[in-house]
Scaffold this motif. Structure first.
Motif, PDB file in Angstrom:
ATOM      1  N   VAL A 135      -2.263 -56.184  15.780  1.00 53.39           N
ATOM      2  CA  VAL A 135      -2.490 -54.020  15.646  1.00 53.39           C
ATOM      3  C   VAL A 135      -1.734 -53.802  13.864  1.00 53.39           C
ATOM      4  O   VAL A 135      -2.245 -53.262  13.309  1.00 53.39           O
ATOM      5  CB  VAL A 135      -1.676 -53.052  16.753  1.00 53.39           C
ATOM      6  N   ARG A 136      -0.162 -55.433  14.325  1.00 59.12           N
ATOM      7  CA  ARG A 136       0.618 -55.013  13.019  1.00 59.12           C
ATOM      8  C   ARG A 136      -0.339 -55.460  11.856  1.00 59.12           C
ATOM      9  O   ARG A 136      -0.112 -54.957  10.398  1.00 59.12           O
ATOM     10  CB  ARG A 136       1.559 -55.430  13.302  1.00 59.12           C
ATOM     11  N   GLU A 137      -1.062 -56.439  12.273  1.00 56.39           N
ATOM     12  CA  GLU A 137      -1.774 -57.465  11.314  1.00 56.39           C
ATOM     13  C   GLU A 137      -2.547 -56.578  10.610  1.00 56.39           C
ATOM     14  O   GLU A 137      -2.766 -55.759   9.612  1.00 56.39           O
ATOM     15  CB  GLU A 137      -2.567 -57.957  11.416  1.00 56.39           C
ATOM     16  N   ARG A 138      -3.108 -55.136  10.779  1.00 55.23           N
ATOM     17  CA  ARG A 138      -4.567 -54.586  11.090  1.00 55.23           C
ATOM     18  C   ARG A 138      -2.993 -53.156  10.020  1.00 55.23           C
ATOM     19  O   ARG A 138      -3.885 -52.936   9.340  1.00 55.23           O
ATOM     20  CB  ARG A 138      -4.885 -53.931  11.875  1.00 55.23           C
ATOM     21  N   ARG A 145      -4.407 -52.217   1.200  1.00 57.05           N
ATOM     22  CA  ARG A 145      -5.529 -50.931   0.580  1.00 57.05           C
ATOM     23  C   ARG A 145      -5.056 -50.492   0.405  1.00 57.05           C
ATOM     24  O   ARG A 145      -6.216 -49.195  -0.618  1.00 57.05           O
ATOM     25  CB  ARG A 145      -6.388 -51.792   1.799  1.00 57.05           C
ATOM     26  N   MET A 146      -4.176 -49.926   0.771  1.00 60.82           N
ATOM     27  CA  MET A 146      -4.176 -48.152   0.163  1.00 60.82           C
ATOM     28  C   MET A 146      -3.316 -48.563  -1.145  1.00 60.82           C
ATOM     29  O   MET A 146      -3.061 -47.284  -1.882  1.00 60.82           O
ATOM     30  CB  MET A 146      -2.668 -47.691   1.121  1.00 60.82           C
ATOM     31  N   THR A 147      -2.613 -49.722  -1.891  1.00 60.56           N
ATOM     32  CA  THR A 147      -2.297 -49.993  -3.134  1.00 60.56           C
ATOM     33  C   THR A 147      -3.777 -49.364  -4.375  1.00 60.56           C
ATOM     34  O   THR A 147      -3.124 -48.186  -4.755  1.00 60.56           O
ATOM     35  CB  THR A 147      -2.213 -50.981  -3.281  1.00 60.56           C
ATOM     36  N   GLU A 148      -4.559 -49.683  -4.077  1.00 54.82           N
ATOM     37  CA  GLU A 148      -6.095 -49.493  -4.487  1.00 54.82           C
ATOM     38  C   GLU A 148      -5.739 -47.423  -4.663  1.00 54.82           C
ATOM     39  O   GLU A 148      -7.281 -47.098  -5.441  1.00 54.82           O
ATOM     40  CB  GLU A 148      -7.360 -49.886  -4.228  1.00 54.82           C
ATOM     41  N   VAL A 184       6.540 -46.880   7.144  1.00 63.43           N
ATOM     42  CA  VAL A 184       6.416 -47.536   7.740  1.00 63.43           C
ATOM     43  C   VAL A 184       6.098 -49.258   7.843  1.00 63.43           C
ATOM     44  O   VAL A 184       6.450 -49.671   8.440  1.00 63.43           O
ATOM     45  CB  VAL A 184       4.205 -47.745   7.752  1.00 63.43           C
ATOM     46  N   LEU A 185       6.224 -49.452   6.418  1.00 60.91           N
ATOM     47  CA  LEU A 185       6.572 -50.840   5.733  1.00 60.91           C
ATOM     48  C   LEU A 185       7.596 -51.126   5.973  1.00 60.91           C
ATOM     49  O   LEU A 185       8.056 -52.519   6.305  1.00 60.91           O
ATOM     50  CB  LEU A 185       5.581 -51.061   4.780  1.00 60.91           C
ATOM     51  N   ASP A 186       8.521 -50.689   5.668  1.00 63.95           N
ATOM     52  CA  ASP A 186       9.473 -50.803   6.369  1.00 63.95           C
ATOM     53  C   ASP A 186      10.346 -51.194   7.616  1.00 63.95           C
ATOM     54  O   ASP A 186      10.836 -51.137   7.924  1.00 63.95           O
ATOM     55  CB  ASP A 186      11.045 -49.402   5.460  1.00 63.95           C
ATOM     56  N   ASP A 187       9.502 -49.734   8.649  1.00 63.15           N
ATOM     57  CA  ASP A 187       9.785 -50.192   9.857  1.00 63.15           C
ATOM     58  C   ASP A 187       9.071 -51.804  10.289  1.00 63.15           C
ATOM     59  O   ASP A 187       9.824 -52.248  11.791  1.00 63.15           O
ATOM     60  CB  ASP A 187       8.159 -48.946  10.498  1.00 63.15           C
ATOM     61  N   LEU A 188       8.174 -52.273   9.291  1.00 64.02           N
ATOM     62  CA  LEU A 188       7.411 -53.488   9.924  1.00 64.02           C
ATOM     63  C   LEU A 188       8.219 -54.627   9.373  1.00 64.02           C
ATOM     64  O   LEU A 188       8.408 -55.249  10.061  1.00 64.02           O
ATOM     65  CB  LEU A 188       5.854 -53.460   9.559  1.00 64.02           C
ATOM     66  N   LYS A 189       8.525 -54.666   8.853  1.00 64.55           N
ATOM     67  CA  LYS A 189       9.907 -55.396   7.751  1.00 64.55           C
ATOM     68  C   LYS A 189      10.874 -55.121   8.851  1.00 64.55           C
ATOM     69  O   LYS A 189      12.209 -56.369   9.162  1.00 64.55           O
ATOM     70  CB  LYS A 189       9.848 -54.828   6.560  1.00 64.55           C
ATOM     71  N   ALA A 190      11.408 -54.404   9.455  1.00 62.51           N
ATOM     72  CA  ALA A 190      12.598 -54.048  10.256  1.00 62.51           C
ATOM     73  C   ALA A 190      12.158 -54.061  11.639  1.00 62.51           C
ATOM     74  O   ALA A 190      13.011 -54.994  12.904  1.00 62.51           O
ATOM     75  CB  ALA A 190      12.757 -52.524  10.406  1.00 62.51           C
ATOM     76  N   GLY A 191      11.177 -55.190  12.214  1.00 65.41           N
ATOM     77  CA  GLY A 191      10.624 -54.613  13.452  1.00 65.41           C
ATOM     78  C   GLY A 191      10.696 -53.953  14.186  1.00 65.41           C
ATOM     79  O   GLY A 191      10.253 -54.311  15.623  1.00 65.41           O
ATOM     80  N   ASP A 192      10.480 -52.578  13.817  1.00 65.85           N
ATOM     81  CA  ASP A 192      10.623 -51.902  14.801  1.00 65.85           C
ATOM     82  C   ASP A 192       9.133 -51.194  15.318  1.00 65.85           C
ATOM     83  O   ASP A 192       8.335 -50.379  14.413  1.00 65.85           O
ATOM     84  CB  ASP A 192      10.966 -50.861  14.589  1.00 65.85           C
ATOM     85  N   TYR A 193       8.087 -51.668  16.198  1.00 59.70           N
ATOM     86  CA  TYR A 193       6.565 -52.265  15.754  1.00 59.70           C
ATOM     87  C   TYR A 193       6.979 -50.515  16.235  1.00 59.70           C
ATOM     88  O   TYR A 193       6.024 -49.853  16.446  1.00 59.70           O
ATOM     89  CB  TYR A 193       6.274 -52.807  16.519  1.00 59.70           C
TER      90      TYR A 193
END
Length: 403
Positions: A135-138, A145-148, A184-193
């Motif tokens: 799920v994290r990878e998705r 993709r949101m960048t574009e 959301v990206l910051d959460d993932l980097k912090a490991g807080d899934y």
């Protein structure tokens, strides 16, 4: 069965399980019991086996504690992990108490039961971590993709501002949505899934509002640029009808039923002819209104054409992926050539923004596909390669049309 027979059965079970119930690298040293069997009576065996099980149980308990305690508060009360972990802890405490009280037979049984529940809890934890990773990878890929998408919104804002359209609400929603995805990206980097999941839902809600406002602004832009939009529609429609007609002829030659595609082509051709007649008279806004009124017919037709093209490109991709290295070299070469061609068109005054976005998407999807290949996930990689190939075809068509 007598009590002595029952005890012998439990002891035999314990001896068998000593080397098999702990598949987590914690069962070393269990073979020492073999040198004593036959020389000791049942009572001595009970003491020795109970002691070894308690030792293994303590080590397994410590291992499970290190894995589960840090996330315990974030687990729902009825989760498989927590239910079996707590049962294991209860049986562990009971087994230790029984061992200390000299109740070795009961201690053996409760040690085995505790080990079983630890094993279930740890297996469930492993499955949950694998699911979380997927799920994290998705989520991560979706955010990339949101960048574009954000670049598209930024371009729309600039175009609308140049046309004198009010974009204050669109700009506000854009900033809020971009910040939400960054969280959301910051959460993932912090490991807080868990927080990432909750913030991701919030981000999607904000994007839905942004989508709605983006459609409104682009509709205003459409009427401000009705002539260009109608011309693009006619150009794309003509190509689409050619593709559909060739597909129908090819399908009929091979004995396929092409009735549905023929019906969609006929319905679209009626709309196309009406729009073209208005465009020939310079009635651009009226032509645009006809397009809006028949949006469903237009979308259905282009979806059908898209399906035909996807099938053709799937066959092309299957053929190309027979040599992955050659495919990647070809794709990278095409991206570089198309990038150079777009720069040249830009210097000639051609608006290449859309094609540039498609080229960036192609490069990004190609990178994602390569990374998935490295992870040993070829099926997922193939899906991203298909998108990359489709985007490159679109860029090539744009370059050909403007060269």
């Amino acid at each position: 069965m007598s009590m002595g027979g029952a005890k012998f059965g439990a002891l035999a079970l314990a001896l068998l399980l000593l080397g098999s119930i702990i598949p987590l690298g914690l069962a070393e040293g269990n073979n020492t019991t073999g040198s004593y069997t036959g020389a000791l009576d049942n009572s001595t065996r009970e003491i020795m086996i109970a002691g070894q099980l308690i030792d293994q149980l303590q080590r397994l308990s410590k291992f499970a504690e290190e894995k589960i305690e840090p996330i315990k508060d974030r687990l729902p009360e009825n989760s498989t992990i927590l239910v079996h972990y707590e049962l294991a802890e209860d049986y562990r405490d009971k087994a230790i108490s029984e061992y200390e009280a000299g109740e070795y037979y009961d201690s053996i049984l409760d040690s085995l039961t505790a080990m079983h529940h630890y094993k279930v809890a740890l297996s469930a934890l492993k499955e949950a971590k694998e699911k979380v990773q997927d799920v994290r990878e998705r989520i991560k890929i979706e955010i990339e993709r949101m960048t574009e998408y954000f670049r598209f919104v930024e371009r729309t804002i600039r175009l609308a501002e140049n046309q004198g359209i009010d974009v204050s609400n669109l700009t506000r929603l854009y900033n809020e949505t971009r910040d939400a995805y960054k969280t959301v990206l910051d959460d993932l980097k912090a490991g807080d899934y868990e927080k990432a999941k909750a913030d991701y839902e919030t981000a999607k809600e904000k994007k839905a509002l942004l989508d709605e406002e983006l459609r409104r602004v682009r509709e205003e832009l459409a009427y401000a640029n009705a002539d260009k939009i109608v011309r693009d529609f006619l150009l794309k429609g003509e190509k689409g009808m050619e593709i559909a007609q060739r597909a129908i002829e090819k399908g009929q030659e091979n004995g396929y039923n092409m009735t549905e595609l023929q019906e969609r082509l006929d319905a679209f051709r009626e709309v196309y002819d009406e729009v073209k007649a208005l465009a020939d008279e310079g009635r651009w806004e009226d032509a645009l209104n006809v397009m809006k009124e028949n949006r469903e017919t237009i979308v259905e037709f282009h979806n059908a054409v898209g399906f035909v093209l996807r099938k053709a490109r799937e066959r092309e991709l299957e053929e190309k992926l027979k040599d992955v290295r050659a495919f990647l070299r070809e794709m990278n070469g095409r991206i570089q050539r198309d990038s150079k061609a777009l720069r040249e068109l830009g210097r000639e005054g051609v608006d290449t923004t859309r094609a540039e976005i498609q080229l960036r998407v192609a490069a990004q999807e190609l990178r994602i596909g390569v990374e998935l290949l490295r992870q040993g996930r070829p099926l997922q990689a193939k899906a991203h390669f298909a998108i990359a190939l489709d985007m490159l075809h679109r860029v090539d068509e744009f370059i050909l049309a403007h060269s």
